[in-house]
Scaffold this active site. Structure first.
Site, PDB file in Angstrom:
ATOM      1  N   HIS A  99       1.158  -1.447  -0.032  1.00  0.00           N
ATOM      2  CA  HIS A  99       0.400  -0.211  -0.132  1.00  0.00           C
ATOM      3  C   HIS A  99       0.952   1.606  -0.351  1.00  0.00           C
ATOM      4  O   HIS A  99       0.611   2.168  -1.269  1.00  0.00           O
ATOM      5  CB  HIS A  99      -1.035  -0.035   1.129  1.00  0.00           C
ATOM      6  CG  HIS A  99      -2.105   1.275   1.603  1.00  0.00           C
ATOM      7  ND1 HIS A  99      -2.872   1.151   0.832  1.00  0.00           N
ATOM      8  CD2 HIS A  99      -1.408   2.592   2.361  1.00  0.00           C
ATOM      9  CE1 HIS A  99      -3.239   3.059   0.689  1.00  0.00           C
ATOM     10  NE2 HIS A  99      -2.185   3.379   2.194  1.00  0.00           N
ATOM     11  N   GLU A 100       1.512   1.137   1.468  1.00  0.00           N
ATOM     12  CA  GLU A 100       2.414   2.700   1.142  1.00  0.00           C
ATOM     13  C   GLU A 100       3.456   3.045  -0.026  1.00  0.00           C
ATOM     14  O   GLU A 100       3.947   3.796  -0.676  1.00  0.00           O
ATOM     15  CB  GLU A 100       3.861   1.989   1.870  1.00  0.00           C
ATOM     16  CG  GLU A 100       2.674   2.570   3.182  1.00  0.00           C
ATOM     17  CD  GLU A 100       2.379   3.520   3.650  1.00  0.00           C
ATOM     18  OE1 GLU A 100       2.313   4.660   2.957  1.00  0.00           O
ATOM     19  OE2 GLU A 100       1.389   3.309   4.891  1.00  0.00           O
ATOM     20  N   HIS A 103       2.187   3.916  -3.297  1.00  0.00           N
ATOM     21  CA  HIS A 103       1.586   6.122  -2.507  1.00  0.00           C
ATOM     22  C   HIS A 103       2.750   6.549  -3.179  1.00  0.00           C
ATOM     23  O   HIS A 103       3.234   7.405  -4.622  1.00  0.00           O
ATOM     24  CB  HIS A 103       2.054   6.543  -1.746  1.00  0.00           C
ATOM     25  CG  HIS A 103       0.649   6.185  -0.426  1.00  0.00           C
ATOM     26  ND1 HIS A 103      -0.697   6.822  -1.347  1.00  0.00           N
ATOM     27  CD2 HIS A 103      -0.044   5.868   0.445  1.00  0.00           C
ATOM     28  CE1 HIS A 103      -1.736   6.268  -0.210  1.00  0.00           C
ATOM     29  NE2 HIS A 103      -1.400   5.616   0.886  1.00  0.00           N
ATOM     30  N   HIS A 107       2.715   9.211  -6.376  1.00  0.00           N
ATOM     31  CA  HIS A 107       4.034  10.040  -6.699  1.00  0.00           C
ATOM     32  C   HIS A 107       4.571  10.282  -7.813  1.00  0.00           C
ATOM     33  O   HIS A 107       5.243  11.910  -8.912  1.00  0.00           O
ATOM     34  CB  HIS A 107       4.614  10.489  -5.509  1.00  0.00           C
ATOM     35  CG  HIS A 107       5.854  11.835  -5.533  1.00  0.00           C
ATOM     36  ND1 HIS A 107       7.019  11.402  -4.464  1.00  0.00           N
ATOM     37  CD2 HIS A 107       5.447  12.984  -5.685  1.00  0.00           C
ATOM     38  CE1 HIS A 107       7.645  12.255  -4.778  1.00  0.00           C
ATOM     39  NE2 HIS A 107       6.455  13.887  -5.226  1.00  0.00           N
TER      40      HIS A 107
END
Length: 226
Positions: A99-100, A103, A107
């Site tokens: 999940h991270e 991100h 980006h």
């Protein structure tokens, strides 16, 4: 005598949902922390693997203290994973790490909601600190300009919480697709990771509902003296 603010009732449903969401994410993470992945990868290994495969080999993966403190820092382009996730080889650890990574991919690809959220962070930091100060000062002094300014500043907090929702849901969606398509997790493991990420997403939904309820409460309070 004690004064009871009846407008607090507006917050009760959102606070109940928030408490339930916090319990749900904790219990679900703990449950699937006991499910070791078949491949045996740790969260750190999965994060490194997915980052490198996405052309993000320059993003370091660091370990930080705390539980569920995992996050990607876009300003420093660093991924930080809690000890349970960094060293853990469970379905829960891998789901959170992916999940991270989602991100970080957002980006890199300039995902619009993420850009919007990151852009308004300074405004939100200011608003969250000063909105109540202005609002309360306006109530005490009977100055409607300050009351309106406080409400306007708090509206920025609400917008931030709402914009956060697609950012979090999209990161989870990216994570689950990658974990499944690349054979990092299989079948029931993917479904377990989905439950962990869905529970985590509910905390953001609860935060948005709470901020909306708080904004409604401020508006109601501001009209009491009309």
């Amino acid at each position: 005598m004690f004064y009871f603010d009846s407008t607090f009732i507006i917050l009760i449903p959102a606070l109940i949902i928030s408490a339930w969401a916090q319990y749900k994410v904790s219990s679900t993470f703990n449950k699937y922390s006991n499910y070791r992945s078949m491949n045996g990868y740790t969260g750190a290994q999965v994060a490194r693997m997915l980052l490198d495969n996405s052309g993000l080999n320059y993003v370091p993966v660091e370990v930080i203290p705390g539980k569920l403190t995992d996050h990607y820092d876009p300003s420093k382009q660093v991924m930080r994973l809690s000890e349970d996730v960094f060293y853990g080889n469970s379905v829960a650890s891998i789901g959170v790490a992916a999940h991270e990574t989602g991100h970080a991919i957002q980006h890199k690809r300039h995902y619009a909601p993420l850009i919007i959220r990151n852009t308004i962070v300074p405004v939100v930091n200011f608003s969250s600190n000063f909105s109540w100060i202005l609002f309360i000062a306006g109530i005490i002094l009977g100055f409607r300009g300050l009351i309106s300014a406080g409400i306007l500043l708090f509206t920025a907090v609400v917008i931030f919480q709402i914009v956060t929702l697609p950012v979090e849901f999209n990161a989870s969606s990216r994570a689950l697709k990658i974990l499944s398509s690349r054979g990092i997790l299989y079948g029931d493991e993917v479904r377990g990771a989905k439950k962990v990420l869905s529970a985590a997403a509910m905390t953001y939904v609860a935060a948005a509902l709470t901020s909306i309820a708080q904004l409604i409460r401020l508006i109601v309070l501001s009209r009491r003296d009309d």
